[in-house]
Write a protein that holds these residues in place. Structure first.
Motif, PDB file in Angstrom:
ATOM      1  N   VAL B 257       0.849  -1.198   0.000  1.00  0.00           N
ATOM      2  CA  VAL B 257       0.000   0.000   0.000  1.00  0.00           C
ATOM      3  C   VAL B 257       0.881   1.242   0.000  1.00  0.00           C
ATOM      4  O   VAL B 257       2.058   1.176   0.333  1.00  0.00           O
ATOM      5  N   SER B 258       0.281   2.362  -0.375  1.00  0.00           N
ATOM      6  CA  SER B 258       1.021   3.613  -0.413  1.00  0.00           C
ATOM      7  C   SER B 258       0.701   4.460   0.807  1.00  0.00           C
ATOM      8  O   SER B 258      -0.423   4.466   1.290  1.00  0.00           O
ATOM      9  N   LEU B 259       1.690   5.181   1.258  1.00  0.00           N
ATOM     10  CA  LEU B 259       1.510   6.130   2.352  1.00  0.00           C
ATOM     11  C   LEU B 259       0.743   7.347   1.848  1.00  0.00           C
ATOM     12  O   LEU B 259       1.021   7.853   0.748  1.00  0.00           O
ATOM     13  N   ASN B 260      -0.213   7.811   2.626  1.00  0.00           N
ATOM     14  CA  ASN B 260      -0.911   9.063   2.315  1.00  0.00           C
ATOM     15  C   ASN B 260      -1.230   9.764   3.625  1.00  0.00           C
ATOM     16  O   ASN B 260      -2.181   9.404   4.307  1.00  0.00           O
ATOM     17  N   ALA B 261      -0.411  10.754   3.968  1.00  0.00           N
ATOM     18  CA  ALA B 261      -0.560  11.441   5.259  1.00  0.00           C
ATOM     19  C   ALA B 261      -1.169  12.823   5.098  1.00  0.00           C
ATOM     20  O   ALA B 261      -0.972  13.685   5.953  1.00  0.00           O
ATOM     21  N   LEU B 262      -1.917  13.032   4.024  1.00  0.00           N
ATOM     22  CA  LEU B 262      -2.473  14.368   3.781  1.00  0.00           C
ATOM     23  C   LEU B 262      -3.337  14.849   4.950  1.00  0.00           C
ATOM     24  O   LEU B 262      -3.236  15.993   5.376  1.00  0.00           O
ATOM     25  N   GLU B 263      -4.142  13.945   5.484  1.00  0.00           N
ATOM     26  CA  GLU B 263      -5.038  14.372   6.567  1.00  0.00           C
ATOM     27  C   GLU B 263      -4.267  14.679   7.842  1.00  0.00           C
ATOM     28  O   GLU B 263      -4.838  15.269   8.774  1.00  0.00           O
ATOM     29  N   LEU B 264      -2.996  14.301   7.890  1.00  0.00           N
ATOM     30  CA  LEU B 264      -2.214  14.543   9.106  1.00  0.00           C
ATOM     31  C   LEU B 264      -1.412  15.845   9.031  1.00  0.00           C
ATOM     32  O   LEU B 264      -0.679  16.182   9.970  1.00  0.00           O
ATOM     33  N   LEU B 265      -1.535  16.572   7.927  1.00  0.00           N
ATOM     34  CA  LEU B 265      -0.720  17.783   7.767  1.00  0.00           C
ATOM     35  C   LEU B 265      -0.891  18.773   8.923  1.00  0.00           C
ATOM     36  O   LEU B 265       0.115  19.316   9.405  1.00  0.00           O
ATOM     37  N   PRO B 266      -2.130  19.051   9.378  1.00  0.00           N
ATOM     38  CA  PRO B 266      -2.255  20.004  10.487  1.00  0.00           C
ATOM     39  C   PRO B 266      -1.454  19.561  11.717  1.00  0.00           C
ATOM     40  O   PRO B 266      -0.791  20.372  12.368  1.00  0.00           O
ATOM     41  N   ARG B 267      -1.515  18.270  12.020  1.00  0.00           N
ATOM     42  CA  ARG B 267      -0.800  17.764  13.207  1.00  0.00           C
ATOM     43  C   ARG B 267       0.717  17.838  12.994  1.00  0.00           C
ATOM     44  O   ARG B 267       1.461  18.195  13.909  1.00  0.00           O
ATOM     45  N   LEU B 268       1.167  17.531  11.780  1.00  0.00           N
ATOM     46  CA  LEU B 268       2.604  17.600  11.500  1.00  0.00           C
ATOM     47  C   LEU B 268       3.103  19.038  11.600  1.00  0.00           C
ATOM     48  O   LEU B 268       4.213  19.294  12.081  1.00  0.00           O
ATOM     49  N   ALA B 269       2.279  19.984  11.156  1.00  0.00           N
ATOM     50  CA  ALA B 269       2.651  21.399  11.268  1.00  0.00           C
ATOM     51  C   ALA B 269       2.730  21.803  12.741  1.00  0.00           C
ATOM     52  O   ALA B 269       3.655  22.502  13.162  1.00  0.00           O
ATOM     53  N   GLU B 270       1.763  21.327  13.519  1.00  0.00           N
ATOM     54  CA  GLU B 270       1.719  21.640  14.947  1.00  0.00           C
ATOM     55  C   GLU B 270       2.953  21.087  15.671  1.00  0.00           C
ATOM     56  O   GLU B 270       3.530  21.740  16.539  1.00  0.00           O
ATOM     57  N   ILE B 271       3.367  19.907  15.246  1.00  0.00           N
ATOM     58  CA  ILE B 271       4.538  19.264  15.857  1.00  0.00           C
ATOM     59  C   ILE B 271       5.809  20.073  15.594  1.00  0.00           C
ATOM     60  O   ILE B 271       6.736  20.078  16.387  1.00  0.00           O
ATOM     61  N   GLY B 272       5.833  20.770  14.454  1.00  0.00           N
ATOM     62  CA  GLY B 272       7.012  21.559  14.116  1.00  0.00           C
ATOM     63  C   GLY B 272       7.927  20.887  13.114  1.00  0.00           C
ATOM     64  O   GLY B 272       9.096  21.272  12.955  1.00  0.00           O
ATOM     65  N   VAL B 273       7.393  19.888  12.414  1.00  0.00           N
ATOM     66  CA  VAL B 273       8.161  19.263  11.331  1.00  0.00           C
ATOM     67  C   VAL B 273       8.451  20.320  10.265  1.00  0.00           C
ATOM     68  O   VAL B 273       7.618  21.191  10.003  1.00  0.00           O
ATOM     69  N   SER B 274       9.634  20.273   9.656  1.00  0.00           N
ATOM     70  CA  SER B 274      10.000  21.295   8.658  1.00  0.00           C
ATOM     71  C   SER B 274       9.830  20.833   7.225  1.00  0.00           C
ATOM     72  O   SER B 274       9.516  21.635   6.349  1.00  0.00           O
ATOM     73  N   GLY B 275      10.076  19.541   6.960  1.00  0.00           N
ATOM     74  CA  GLY B 275      10.033  19.049   5.587  1.00  0.00           C
ATOM     75  C   GLY B 275       8.991  17.966   5.431  1.00  0.00           C
ATOM     76  O   GLY B 275       8.855  17.075   6.277  1.00  0.00           O
ATOM     77  N   LEU B 276       8.220  18.046   4.336  1.00  0.00           N
ATOM     78  CA  LEU B 276       7.215  17.024   4.018  1.00  0.00           C
ATOM     79  C   LEU B 276       7.624  16.404   2.692  1.00  0.00           C
ATOM     80  O   LEU B 276       7.612  17.060   1.654  1.00  0.00           O
ATOM     81  N   LYS B 277       7.999  15.143   2.748  1.00  0.00           N
ATOM     82  CA  LYS B 277       8.621  14.527   1.578  1.00  0.00           C
ATOM     83  C   LYS B 277       7.634  13.636   0.814  1.00  0.00           C
ATOM     84  O   LYS B 277       6.966  12.786   1.406  1.00  0.00           O
ATOM     85  N   ILE B 278       7.597  13.824  -0.492  1.00  0.00           N
ATOM     86  CA  ILE B 278       6.820  12.951  -1.375  1.00  0.00           C
ATOM     87  C   ILE B 278       7.799  11.965  -2.002  1.00  0.00           C
ATOM     88  O   ILE B 278       8.804  12.378  -2.593  1.00  0.00           O
ATOM     89  N   GLU B 279       7.511  10.688  -1.866  1.00  0.00           N
ATOM     90  CA  GLU B 279       8.390   9.649  -2.435  1.00  0.00           C
ATOM     91  C   GLU B 279       8.065   9.472  -3.920  1.00  0.00           C
ATOM     92  O   GLU B 279       6.944   9.748  -4.351  1.00  0.00           O
ATOM     93  N   GLY B 280       9.039   9.023  -4.720  1.00  0.00           N
ATOM     94  CA  GLY B 280       8.698   8.636  -6.092  1.00  0.00           C
ATOM     95  C   GLY B 280       9.535   9.223  -7.204  1.00  0.00           C
ATOM     96  O   GLY B 280       8.996   9.652  -8.222  1.00  0.00           O
ATOM     97  N   ARG B 281      10.857   9.205  -7.047  1.00  0.00           N
ATOM     98  CA  ARG B 281      11.689   9.714  -8.148  1.00  0.00           C
ATOM     99  C   ARG B 281      11.570   8.839  -9.389  1.00  0.00           C
ATOM    100  O   ARG B 281      11.915   9.256 -10.478  1.00  0.00           O
ATOM    101  N   GLN B 282      11.095   7.605  -9.198  1.00  0.00           N
ATOM    102  CA  GLN B 282      10.969   6.688 -10.334  1.00  0.00           C
ATOM    103  C   GLN B 282       9.629   6.819 -11.030  1.00  0.00           C
ATOM    104  O   GLN B 282       9.388   6.147 -12.025  1.00  0.00           O
ATOM    105  N   ARG B 283       8.761   7.675 -10.518  1.00  0.00           N
ATOM    106  CA  ARG B 283       7.436   7.822 -11.117  1.00  0.00           C
ATOM    107  C   ARG B 283       7.439   8.881 -12.222  1.00  0.00           C
ATOM    108  O   ARG B 283       8.305   9.741 -12.270  1.00  0.00           O
ATOM    109  N   GLY B 284       6.413   8.805 -13.103  1.00  0.00           N
ATOM    110  CA  GLY B 284       6.318   9.706 -14.243  1.00  0.00           C
ATOM    111  C   GLY B 284       5.951  11.122 -13.839  1.00  0.00           C
ATOM    112  O   GLY B 284       5.463  11.365 -12.731  1.00  0.00           O
ATOM    113  N   ARG B 285       6.178  12.060 -14.773  1.00  0.00           N
ATOM    114  CA  ARG B 285       5.923  13.463 -14.431  1.00  0.00           C
ATOM    115  C   ARG B 285       4.430  13.751 -14.282  1.00  0.00           C
ATOM    116  O   ARG B 285       4.048  14.678 -13.566  1.00  0.00           O
ATOM    117  N   ALA B 286       3.560  12.970 -14.913  1.00  0.00           N
ATOM    118  CA  ALA B 286       2.115  13.167 -14.746  1.00  0.00           C
ATOM    119  C   ALA B 286       1.724  12.883 -13.291  1.00  0.00           C
ATOM    120  O   ALA B 286       0.964  13.637 -12.677  1.00  0.00           O
TER     121      ALA B 286
END
Lengths: 179, 332
Positions: B257-286
């Motif tokens: 399965v794929s990770l999808n933490a979109l709904e957790l963004l408010p909590r991650l911002a509150e925690i003070g995380v600085s970088g939000l990384k999207i995986e997938g350098r091997q995926r197409g530009r679309a």
């Protein structure tokens, strides 16, 4: 598979001679290679490989060997030597060529079939992804005509995809990416 | 050097065209690597040569985006200069940060380029306050990319302890349940590894066979998965394979399965995380453009005090199996 041409089109195409198709396809292939020489660097050793591009809803198969700038059209793949086969409906293959589709997503959803040398297929996929082969580039048109021709071609292809119930472009459908 | 943002969307770029697609779609930063074994996505046809890296960085900077160059494999005895030269070339090309894993390479980069910003790759598997503090205090590591096996509470504690070192977490894409940088599954099956050769489940050892509508995927001769007719397929990554053990057949280590933490963004911002990384350098530009656009929209909404539009990404992931991963410990 979604996106198949209506059978009547395939039956009609079967009555046409392959030689003119090969001539036109060879010309388009040469345009792409001439306009995007970086394709060779990305393909590396796999430029020597022969790829069978199989539009499964058409009565013909393309055999391309990038290093030789060679494209052949055959009625069937038969025993023709090839390193890998990439098979999907024609509109899906065209959508991979111009970057409309993500190859991984198509493969995961089983709209795309690959067989043979996986490494060669990946090299070709990545090389094409980077080449940004829009219709005007493949047609070898001058820069001034590119934008309007691409707009018209995009509209036509988009319409064809919807009419044929082809997979939705873009998004990460059924994504189970490696690693 | 381009300015950093408080919550930075870090997006994948496997090719120059992918970099342009990510930047144009709204990436705050992109990460990419050279076309060799110095980065952990060393796949055929992927990555950047030196000239492409310079041009890509110029393109991103002209549009206000940063470029982080991943040099996150481990140096091989007898070929050290392959990695040290890559560090020098990335710095010369104008990289905003280097993403490193090998402690020797980190030491080299810090000594040779004292002013260069350095990030610690997830491949370094630094998941304790002590490990992060060591890299921060000894080498001036500015940001650590956290493993994908931590809960939100653990991330909160680590982020507080790591300061002033920033933290970055994965928010979308492939999952990895292993101690990254130390996984030997690919080495066992193929003789090649993500850690030294930059290839997890190398395509040179992958084969697919279709018979009567069923698809069999093998890696190094091992059958990893069989998919029935019409069943969504996957890449034969060893840790995501379906195996028979103890009388049952299941995805023994990890579900595909794929990770999808979109709904957790408010909590991650509150925690003070600085970088939000999207995986997938091997995926197409679309794919990259669609995912980046969705996350950028969500972050912009968050910045304006609105709730992120989870629907935007849901539309993209329709029919897809996704998870909030270890963040909520819903996934095993």
């Amino acid at each position: 598979m979604h996106g198949h041409l209506p059978p009547v089109v395939a039956r009609l195409a079967r009555t046409l001679p392959l030689a003119p198709l090969e001539l036109v396809a060879q010309r388009l292939f040469a345009n792409a290679l001439n306009r995007r020489p970086s394709l060779f660097a990305r393909l590396g050793p796999f430029a020597q490989a022969t790829f069978a591009i199989d539009p499964v809803d058409c009565p013909f198969v393309f055999l391309i060997t990038p290093a030789e700038g060679r494209l052949r059209v055959r009625e069937t793949l038969g025993t023709a030597p090839h390193a890998a086969r990439i098979a999907a409906p024609l509109v899906v293959l065209l959508g991979m060529l111009d970057g409309t589709y993500d190859g991984d997503a198509l493969f995961f959803s089983r709209d795309l079939v690959i067989e043979g040398d996986t490494e060669a297929v990946l090299a070709l996929r990545n090389a094409i992804e980077d080449a940004e082969l829009d219709p005007a580039t493949v047609l070898g048109l001058p820069a001034a005509l590119c934008a309007p021709v691409n707009r018209i071609a995009d509209l036509a292809l988009d319409g064809a995809r919807r009419m044929l119930d082809a997979p939705a472009p873009g998004g990460p459908r059924h994504a189970a990416p490696p690693r | 050097m381009t300015a950093r943002r408080s919550l930075e969307l870090v997006c994948p770029a496997g090719t120059p065209a992918g970099l342009r697609a990510a930047v144009d779609a709204g990436a705050h930063a992109v990460y990419c690597g050279f076309r060799d074994e110095t980065n952990a996505r060393n796949f055929p046809g992927l990555n950047f040569d030196r000239a492409e890296m310079r041009e890509g960085i110029a393109y991103a900077h002209a549009r206000g985006a940063r470029v982080l160059v991943a040099l996150n494999t481990f140096m091989r005895v007898g070929a050290i200069e392959t990695w040290t030269r890559a560090v020098d070339d990335a710095v010369a090309a104008g990289a905003d940060a280097l993403i490193l894993a090998d402690i020797g390479l980190i030491a080299y980069a810090r000594d040779a380029h004292p002013r260069q910003r350095l990030h610690l790759s997830v491949q370094a598997a630094a998941a304790t306050p002590e490990a992060i503090a060591f890299y921060r205090d000894r080498f001036g590591i500015a940001r650590v990319v956290l493993p994908r096996v931590l809960t939100l509470d653990e991330i909160a504690r680590l982020t507080a302890a790591a300061a002033p070192c920033e933290t970055e977490v994965f928010v979308f894409g492939g999952m990895c349940v292993m101690a990254e940088g130390r996984c030997l599954l690919s080495s066992y099956a193929t003789g090649k590894s993500p850690n030294q050769n930059g290839v997890c489940s190398p395509p040179s050892h992958v084969a697919y066979r279709e018979e009567n509508g069923a698809l069999t995927a093998t890696l190094g001769g091992f059958t990893i998965e069989q998919f029935g007719r019409g069943e969504p397929a996957g890449y034969p990554t060893l840790c995501k394979g379906r195996f028979a053990a103890n009388g049952a057949t299941s995805h023994l280590f990890e579900d595909p399965v794929s990770l999808n933490a979109l709904e957790l963004l408010p909590r991650l911002a509150e925690i003070g995380v600085s970088g939000l990384k999207i995986e997938g350098r091997q995926r197409g530009r679309a794919y990259v453009a669609a995912v980046v656009r969705a996350f950028r929209g969500a972050l912009d909404a968050l910045a304006q005090g609105r709730a992120p539009d989870a629907g935007a990404l849901r539309a993209l992931t329709e029919g897809q199996a996704d998870t909030t991963g270890a963040y909520r410990k819903a996934w095993r």
